[in-house]
Scaffold this motif. Structure first.
Motif, short mmCIF file in Angstrom:
data_model
loop_
_atom_site.label_atom_id
_atom_site.label_comp_id
_atom_site.label_asym_id
_atom_site.label_seq_id
_atom_site.Cartn_x
_atom_site.Cartn_y
_atom_site.Cartn_z
N THR A 7 -33.64 111.67 58.62
CA THR A 7 -34.00 112.87 59.36
C THR A 7 -32.76 113.66 59.79
OG1 THR A 7 -34.05 111.57 61.41
CG2 THR A 7 -36.14 111.87 60.22
N PHE A 8 -31.58 113.03 59.73
CA PHE A 8 -30.34 113.74 60.07
C PHE A 8 -29.26 113.26 59.11
CE2 PHE A 8 -26.28 114.34 62.13
CZ PHE A 8 -26.40 115.60 62.71
N ILE A 9 -28.69 114.19 58.36
CA ILE A 9 -27.62 113.85 57.42
C ILE A 9 -26.64 115.01 57.38
CG2 ILE A 9 -29.01 114.71 55.49
CD1 ILE A 9 -27.63 112.64 53.71
N ALA A 10 -25.35 114.71 57.55
CA ALA A 10 -24.33 115.75 57.67
C ALA A 10 -23.31 115.66 56.54
CB ALA A 10 -23.64 115.66 59.02
N PHE A 11 -23.76 115.28 55.35
CA PHE A 11 -22.88 115.25 54.19
C PHE A 11 -23.72 115.48 52.94
CE2 PHE A 11 -24.26 110.95 55.09
CZ PHE A 11 -24.69 110.49 53.85
N LEU A 12 -23.05 115.82 51.86
CA LEU A 12 -23.72 116.08 50.60
C LEU A 12 -23.46 114.94 49.62
CD1 LEU A 12 -22.95 119.87 50.02
CD2 LEU A 12 -25.03 118.85 50.95
N PRO A 13 -24.38 114.69 48.71
CA PRO A 13 -24.11 113.69 47.67
C PRO A 13 -23.03 114.18 46.71
CG PRO A 13 -26.17 114.83 47.23
CD PRO A 13 -25.73 115.26 48.59
N GLU A 14 -22.47 113.27 45.96
CA GLU A 14 -21.45 113.64 44.99
C GLU A 14 -22.02 114.60 43.96
OE1 GLU A 14 -18.59 111.42 41.68
OE2 GLU A 14 -19.31 110.32 43.44
N SER A 15 -21.22 115.53 43.51
CA SER A 15 -21.68 116.54 42.56
C SER A 15 -22.04 115.91 41.20
CB SER A 15 -20.60 117.60 42.36
OG SER A 15 -20.98 118.51 41.34
N PRO A 16 -23.12 116.37 40.57
CA PRO A 16 -23.46 115.84 39.24
C PRO A 16 -22.44 116.23 38.16
CG PRO A 16 -25.36 116.91 40.27
CD PRO A 16 -24.15 117.26 41.09
N VAL A 17 -21.64 117.27 38.42
CA VAL A 17 -20.65 117.75 37.45
C VAL A 17 -19.26 117.40 37.96
CG1 VAL A 17 -19.78 119.74 36.20
CG2 VAL A 17 -22.20 119.62 36.80
N PRO A 57 -16.18 111.99 31.73
CA PRO A 57 -17.12 112.68 30.80
C PRO A 57 -17.82 113.88 31.41
CG PRO A 57 -18.17 110.75 31.73
CD PRO A 57 -16.80 110.78 32.32
N PHE A 58 -17.30 114.41 32.52
CA PHE A 58 -17.76 115.65 33.15
C PHE A 58 -19.14 115.55 33.80
CE2 PHE A 58 -15.19 116.87 29.39
CZ PHE A 58 -14.06 117.31 30.07
N ILE A 59 -19.79 114.42 33.69
CA ILE A 59 -21.10 114.22 34.31
C ILE A 59 -21.06 112.94 35.12
CG2 ILE A 59 -23.57 113.85 33.91
CD1 ILE A 59 -23.37 115.46 31.39
N SER A 60 -21.59 113.01 36.34
CA SER A 60 -21.64 111.84 37.20
C SER A 60 -23.10 111.57 37.60
CB SER A 60 -20.79 112.06 38.45
OG SER A 60 -20.97 111.03 39.39
N PHE A 61 -23.44 110.29 37.64
CA PHE A 61 -24.79 109.89 38.05
C PHE A 61 -24.79 109.16 39.38
CE2 PHE A 61 -25.04 110.21 33.40
CZ PHE A 61 -26.15 111.05 33.28
N SER A 62 -23.65 109.13 40.05
CA SER A 62 -23.58 108.43 41.33
C SER A 62 -24.41 109.12 42.41
CB SER A 62 -22.12 108.31 41.78
OG SER A 62 -21.53 109.59 41.91
N TRP A 63 -24.67 110.42 42.25
CA TRP A 63 -25.48 111.13 43.22
C TRP A 63 -26.91 110.61 43.28
CZ3 TRP A 63 -29.70 113.86 41.27
CH2 TRP A 63 -29.70 114.07 39.89
N LEU A 64 -27.34 109.94 42.23
CA LEU A 64 -28.70 109.39 42.22
C LEU A 64 -28.88 108.30 43.27
CD1 LEU A 64 -29.32 109.19 38.37
CD2 LEU A 64 -30.38 110.79 39.97
N GLN A 65 -27.80 107.62 43.63
CA GLN A 65 -27.87 106.54 44.60
C GLN A 65 -27.53 107.00 46.02
OE1 GLN A 65 -29.01 103.55 43.84
NE2 GLN A 65 -29.26 104.18 41.70
#
Length: 314
Positions: A235-245, A250-258
């Motif tokens: 309900t409260f989050i003050a940060f963004l997930p890692e960018s998918p790009v 390899p220019f693509i990251s999937f860590s944002w999924l977690q």
């Protein structure tokens, strides 16, 4: 046959005309009632949306869009909420649309018509009416505890994908059923295989209707709160997930999924539950942004559907 026998056997013209007039009157009354009900519902909905927009208008600015939530209402924003909503809806779309369309094609065109197919059809149709909280409990037990995906964007996207999957499947099947049989026969007559007939003819002609089902499903998913709260949305989050790009190979990251997440409806729920009047204004502004997002998705999909149907030549 004499005139007397004809009169006894068939309804007289005057009685027939009277019966027809009564039926037309009933049809007109029903049409008027339906129009009044629809008009009333639209006016009520429009009044609620306009009231929400007026209340939230003082907070609609760039700082509100690009600021994190805060304990101070005048500094609070929806950056993490709308970014989380976009990422979760991206996962939902990538999972639900291909899987739902493929399932609909298989059930309608490939599956044998027997009791198993009937059982699957009944269950898929019934799943479309299951309360969303049930999907949240299912996701909590399966995705979070069994697959250990955690309280993440991936879990939320998969949960909402399960929620709208029956809608996409049912819409796909109905769209394929609406295609005339002679179109299939013409494709077979020209030597097309079953898959060629489906890919080159059925899907292009039914894409507009399938897109309608996808619009309805995504519009429902973007406003859901119960299932994502069940799986642990913050309900409260003050940060963004890692960018998918990424900038490096390899220019693509999937860590944002977690990454942990929050959504627009949850942020609104958090604000309206607070006693300060200023947070209610923030919730109204967030609701306005969410409405604009939903209308934008619908408008884009409707435009694509128009382009597709414009090119159809029966």
């Amino acid at each position: 046959m004499s005139n007397q026998d004809f009169t006894k056997r068939y309804l007289p013209f005057n009685d027939l005309q009277s019966n027809l007039n009564k039926r037309n009157l009933v049809n007109n009354i029903f049409a008027i009632i339906g129009l009044l009900v629809i008009t009333g519902a639209i006016l009520i909905l429009a009044a609620l949306i306009i009231k929400m927009m007026i209340d939230g208008l003082p907070r609609l600015n760039w700082n509100f869009l690009f600021s994190f939530p805060s304990r101070k209402p005048e500094e609070a924003g929806i950056l993490s909420a709308w970014v989380g909503t976009c990422l979760v809806m991206l996962v939902t779309t990538l999972v639900a649309v291909p899987l739902g369309v493929a399932s609909g094609i298989y059930l309608e065109e490939y599956a044998r018509k027997n009791w198993i197919a009937d059982l699957i059809e009944i269950n898929v149709t019934n799943l479309a009416g299951v309360p969303s909280i049930i999907y949240g409990l299912l996701a909590l037990g399966f995705f979070v505890y069994q697959l250990n995906l955690g309280e993440s964007i991936l879990t939320a996207g998969l949960t909402l994908a399960l929620l709208i999957l029956p809608i996409v499947i049912v819409t796909t099947r109905e769209a394929l059923r609406s295609i005339p049989t002679n179109l299939r026969e013409a494709a077979y007559a020209l030597g097309a295989s079953k898959w060629q007939m489906i890919w080159d003819h059925l899907l292009p002609y039914s894409f507009g209707t399938i897109l309608t089902g996808i619009i309805i499903g995504l519009s429902r998913a973007i406003g859901e709160t119960a299932p994502v709260i069940t799986i642990g949305a913050l309900t409260f989050i003050a940060f963004l997930p890692e960018s998918p790009v990424k900038s490096e190979f390899p220019f693509i990251s999937f860590s944002w999924l977690q990454a942990p997440f929050t959504l627009m409806p949850i942020q609104m729920f958090n604000w309206v539950s607070r006693p300060q009047k200023a947070f209610e204004i923030n919730a109204a502004a967030a609701g306005t942004i969410l409405t604009i997002m939903t209308l934008t998705i619908n408008t884009l999909a409707i435009y694509l559907r128009y382009l597709v149907r414009k090119g159809i030549k029966w």
